[in-house]
Design a protein around this motif. Structure first.
Motif, PDB file in Angstrom:
ATOM      1  N   ASP A  31       0.848  -1.210   0.000  1.00 10.26           N
ATOM      2  CA  ASP A  31       0.000   0.000   0.000  1.00 10.26           C
ATOM      3  C   ASP A  31       0.875   1.248   0.000  1.00 10.26           C
ATOM      4  OD1 ASP A  31      -1.662   2.130   0.488  1.00 10.26           O
ATOM      5  OD2 ASP A  31      -3.025   0.947   1.725  1.00 10.26           O
ATOM      6  N   PRO A  32       0.785   2.040  -1.068  1.00  8.55           N
ATOM      7  CA  PRO A  32       1.642   3.224  -1.141  1.00  8.55           C
ATOM      8  C   PRO A  32       1.336   4.261  -0.063  1.00  8.55           C
ATOM      9  CG  PRO A  32       0.060   3.188  -2.954  1.00  8.55           C
ATOM     10  CD  PRO A  32      -0.078   1.880  -2.239  1.00  8.55           C
ATOM     11  N   ASN A  33       0.164   4.144   0.613  1.00  6.88           N
ATOM     12  CA  ASN A  33      -0.160   5.105   1.680  1.00  6.88           C
ATOM     13  C   ASN A  33       0.549   4.799   2.993  1.00  6.88           C
ATOM     14  OD1 ASN A  33      -1.998   6.761   0.348  1.00  6.88           O
ATOM     15  ND2 ASN A  33      -3.602   5.210   0.557  1.00  6.88           N
ATOM     16  N   GLU A 134     -10.320   3.467  -2.503  1.00  9.62           N
ATOM     17  CA  GLU A 134      -9.019   3.327  -3.183  1.00  9.62           C
ATOM     18  C   GLU A 134      -8.216   2.183  -2.554  1.00  9.62           C
ATOM     19  OE1 GLU A 134      -8.478   8.059  -4.179  1.00  9.62           O
ATOM     20  OE2 GLU A 134      -7.034   7.075  -2.849  1.00  9.62           O
ATOM     21  N   THR A 135      -8.274   2.124  -1.231  1.00  4.06           N
ATOM     22  CA  THR A 135      -7.476   1.108  -0.542  1.00  4.06           C
ATOM     23  C   THR A 135      -8.008  -0.288  -0.830  1.00  4.06           C
ATOM     24  OG1 THR A 135      -6.971   2.706   1.155  1.00  4.06           O
ATOM     25  CG2 THR A 135      -6.591   0.416   1.708  1.00  4.06           C
ATOM     26  N   VAL A 136      -9.324  -0.424  -0.843  1.00  3.44           N
ATOM     27  CA  VAL A 136      -9.901  -1.741  -1.139  1.00  3.44           C
ATOM     28  C   VAL A 136      -9.567  -2.140  -2.571  1.00  3.44           C
ATOM     29  CG1 VAL A 136     -12.041  -3.030  -1.382  1.00  3.44           C
ATOM     30  CG2 VAL A 136     -11.698  -1.557   0.572  1.00  3.44           C
ATOM     31  N   SER A 137      -9.602  -1.161  -3.485  1.00  4.62           N
ATOM     32  CA  SER A 137      -9.234  -1.480  -4.867  1.00  4.62           C
ATOM     33  C   SER A 137      -7.799  -1.978  -4.917  1.00  4.62           C
ATOM     34  CB  SER A 137      -9.307  -0.251  -5.773  1.00  4.62           C
ATOM     35  OG  SER A 137     -10.570   0.274  -5.719  1.00  4.62           O
ATOM     36  N   ALA A 138      -6.931  -1.314  -4.127  1.00  2.00           N
ATOM     37  CA  ALA A 138      -5.529  -1.740  -4.128  1.00  2.00           C
ATOM     38  C   ALA A 138      -5.412  -3.166  -3.611  1.00  2.00           C
ATOM     39  CB  ALA A 138      -4.691  -0.790  -3.273  1.00  2.00           C
ATOM     40  N   LEU A 139      -6.187  -3.497  -2.587  1.00  6.23           N
ATOM     41  CA  LEU A 139      -6.155  -4.867  -2.064  1.00  6.23           C
ATOM     42  C   LEU A 139      -6.692  -5.844  -3.108  1.00  6.23           C
ATOM     43  CD1 LEU A 139      -5.757  -6.909   0.217  1.00  6.23           C
ATOM     44  CD2 LEU A 139      -8.168  -6.584   0.750  1.00  6.23           C
ATOM     45  N   HIS A 155       0.191  -8.114   4.561  1.00  9.30           N
ATOM     46  CA  HIS A 155      -0.443  -6.818   4.374  1.00  9.30           C
ATOM     47  C   HIS A 155      -1.954  -6.903   4.468  1.00  9.30           C
ATOM     48  CE1 HIS A 155      -0.529  -7.697  -0.164  1.00  9.30           C
ATOM     49  NE2 HIS A 155       0.340  -8.509   0.277  1.00  9.30           N
ATOM     50  N   SER A 156      -2.577  -5.762   4.725  1.00  9.28           N
ATOM     51  CA  SER A 156      -4.023  -5.715   4.892  1.00  9.28           C
ATOM     52  C   SER A 156      -4.529  -4.346   4.484  1.00  9.28           C
ATOM     53  CB  SER A 156      -4.369  -5.949   6.352  1.00  9.28           C
ATOM     54  OG  SER A 156      -5.575  -5.317   6.629  1.00  9.28           O
ATOM     55  N   PRO A 157      -5.729  -4.281   3.978  1.00  6.64           N
ATOM     56  CA  PRO A 157      -6.248  -2.989   3.580  1.00  6.64           C
ATOM     57  C   PRO A 157      -6.782  -2.189   4.753  1.00  6.64           C
ATOM     58  CG  PRO A 157      -7.914  -4.637   3.286  1.00  6.64           C
ATOM     59  CD  PRO A 157      -6.685  -5.360   3.753  1.00  6.64           C
ATOM     60  N   PHE A 158      -7.078  -2.894   5.818  1.00  5.50           N
ATOM     61  CA  PHE A 158      -7.912  -2.240   6.831  1.00  5.50           C
ATOM     62  C   PHE A 158      -7.143  -1.196   7.606  1.00  5.50           C
ATOM     63  CE2 PHE A 158      -8.875  -6.669   6.034  1.00  5.50           C
ATOM     64  CZ  PHE A 158      -9.956  -6.445   5.220  1.00  5.50           C
ATOM     65  N   ALA A 159      -5.986  -1.649   8.074  1.00  4.99           N
ATOM     66  CA  ALA A 159      -5.172  -0.675   8.784  1.00  4.99           C
ATOM     67  C   ALA A 159      -4.753   0.423   7.836  1.00  4.99           C
ATOM     68  CB  ALA A 159      -3.948  -1.350   9.356  1.00  4.99           C
ATOM     69  N   ALA A 160      -4.530   0.043   6.584  1.00  2.30           N
ATOM     70  CA  ALA A 160      -4.085   1.068   5.640  1.00  2.30           C
ATOM     71  C   ALA A 160      -5.153   2.123   5.480  1.00  2.30           C
ATOM     72  CB  ALA A 160      -3.790   0.428   4.294  1.00  2.30           C
TER      73      ALA A 160
END
Ligand SMILES: NC(=O)c1ccc[n+]([C@@H]2O[C@H](COP(=O)([O-])OP(=O)(O)OC[C@H]3O[C@@H](n4cnc5c(N)ncnc54)[C@H](OP(=O)(O)O)[C@@H]3O)[C@@H](O)[C@H]2O)c1
Length: 475
Positions: A31-33, A134-139, A155-160
């Protein structure tokens, strides 16, 4: 609270997907964030109580978010809770076999800001929903990779997502409104120490015995101004004056008693002060109360103290201000005003049930609008009028009215002097003589609205506010 719920299908078996999404330690790998993410004990098997530390990027800053695994049903469900100084997040992740093959991923997340910051939830909803998508799309993209390794990167989208959301708020609000914002911006100022000689200038500061009012008085009196300290309690006022007088030998200080919520008091104060030129009028007195209180005039207290009293005093002193060279009026508003749109009825009547923070934010919004209107009226007569946000400063007012908020943000809060800097600057600096109704933070005009917030008011509503103030103050 902001809630998001998303579902998508990944082409890999549930076990492998779960391994990917349940581990908050390796989000940064995709995740780039997220600048960094690490489990505190990376060698231990994932278990309830596991902790992960994330640094999330937003607006060029990295903000910490600490997570703990609260529930784990291996291969099926993981619940993580994240927290930092200003926000909390709960992420509930479930995976199950999809009917057509692959894995269905359910993701539910809730983010809330702490204490009075919760007022910003509504403003933040749209921005954070977008970040969430956006984050879910990345996941989903990461999980669609046919080469997904059997031992995937953690990795996980949730914390991101919530790291991004929380850091967005942190980056936009806490450091900006707290001491870091002040310290960073101060480096860019031509005259950070306000190197001014204010002798011969008579400046009225309301609520001068405490917090920002006291710090403003000190800043102005130490540069030679005659400061008229308006205080509601003669004992507290005299003590503050005596302390300052011994701290600043030779300072010109005088005391006036007035309750800014009592219109008779304010009118009498106005007639006493109007006998000589006033070079600056600082509307600083204010308080956040948690119960509905009415003044002797029958007005809701917050409205009376922040809006009606200042309006009446400005009206009473307009001649004294216009008759002084390069004079100023400063309304000390608050960043809380960003959370509310002008609502004249709610402003006048308070809210039912009463909500002190919201009522306060309504009054602070009204101050910003009033400052603009006063600027239109007094600007052509040589009076610069502005409103400002002091940031979050550690004052008796904040400690008393918002103890929880004070506890969680204490490390970030400004000193009263840092909070008062822009008040003194607006009241006295030659640079600020150009203020024309603007809303300032750290000596710079700011937007009166946050992006995407629906807080703009119509000219008709602003006119109604003006007429209400005129009518209720007998102008
Ligand atoms: N501190 C912050 O982070 C912050 C942030 C945003 C905006 N503000 C605004 O900054 C201003 C100053 O707040 P502060 O944090 O310095 O709080 P504070 O330490 O409580 O000081 C408030 C001052 O206002 C006076 N006051 C309250 N009600 C009054 C009334 N009816 N008539 C006359 N004086 C009255 C208080 O007098 P008593 O001592 O007699 O109570 C005190 O002198 C307020 O307008 C507040 O809304 C502060």
């Amino acid at each position: 609270m902001i809630e998001i719920s998303e579902t998508f299908i990944a082409p890999h078996p549930p076990g492998r997907v779960f391994e990917l999404v349940a581990d908050f330690g390796r989000i940064a790998s995709w995740d780039p964030n997220v600048a960094s993410s690490a489990l505190r004990d990376p060698d231990a098997p994932l278990a309830v109580g596991a902790r992960a530390d994330l640094m999330v990027l937003f607006g060029g800053r990295a903000v910490p978010m600490a997570y703990e695994l609260l529930e784990l049903e291996p291969g099926e469900r993981a619940v993580w809770r994240g927290e930092n100084a200003t926000s909390v997040a709960l992420d509930d992740i479930r995976v199950e076999p999809a009917p057509g093959g692959g894995t269905r991923v359910h993701w539910g997340a809730t983010l809330g800001f702490k204490g009075p910051l919760s007022l910003f939830d509504r403003l933040a909803t749209r921005a954070f929903t977008r970040i969430g998508r956006e984050t879910v799309s990345a996941l989903a993209r990461a999980l669609a990779d046919p080469d997904l390794q059997p031992a995937p990167a953690r990795h996980s989208p949730f914390a991101a997502l919530w790291g991004s959301a929380a850091s967005a708020m942190d980056a936009a609000v806490a450091p900006s409104f707290g001491a870091p914002g002040y310290i960073a911006r101060r480096k860019t100022w031509a005259d950070p120490d306000l190197d001014l000689d204010l002798s011969g200038r008579r400046i009225v500061v309301t609520g001068a015995n405490s917090g920002l009012g006291l710090a403003t008085t000190r800043a102005l009196a130490s540069r030679g101004a005659h400061v008229v300290m308006v205080c509601r309690d003669p004992g507290r006022g005299q003590r503050a004056l005596d302390d300052l007088a011994s701290e600043l030998p030779g300072a010109r200080l005088s005391l006036e008693r007035a309750d800014m919520g009592a219109l008779d008091d304010v009118a009498a104060l106005g007639s006493r002060l109007a006998r000589a030129p006033v070079h600056a009028l600082v509307h600083n007195a204010g308080a956040l109360v948690h119960e509905l209180q009415r003044t002797a005039d029958g007005h809701e207290l917050t409205f009376a103290v922040h809006v009606l009293g200042p309006h009446l005093l400005t009206r009473a002193l307009e001649g004294a201000l216009a008759g002084a060279m390069d004079s100023r009026v400063v309304f000390v508003s608050s960043g809380g005003m960003y959370t509310q749109r002008l609502d004249v009825d709610r402003l006048r009547d308070g809210l039912d049930p009463f909500d002190g923070a919201r009522v306060y934010a309504h009054a602070k919004r009204a101050q910003v609008i009033l400052a603009r209107r006063w600027s239109e009226l007094l600007g052509p007569r040589g009076v610069a009028v502005g409103s400002m946000h002091p940031g979050w400063a550690d004052t008796p007012g904040v400690r008393g009215a918002l103890p929880g908020f004070h506890k969680v943000t204490r490390a970030l809060l400004r000193t009263p002097e840092q909070g008062a800097d822009t008040i003194a600057w607006l009241a006295a600096s030659p640079e600020a003589s150009l203020a024309r109704g603007g809303f300032y933070l750290d000596r710079e005009p700011r937007s009166e609205h946050t992006p995407m917030a629906r807080t703009r008011s119509s000219p008709a509503d602003e006119q109604r506010l003006w007429e209400l103030c005129e009518a209720l103050t007998g102008a």
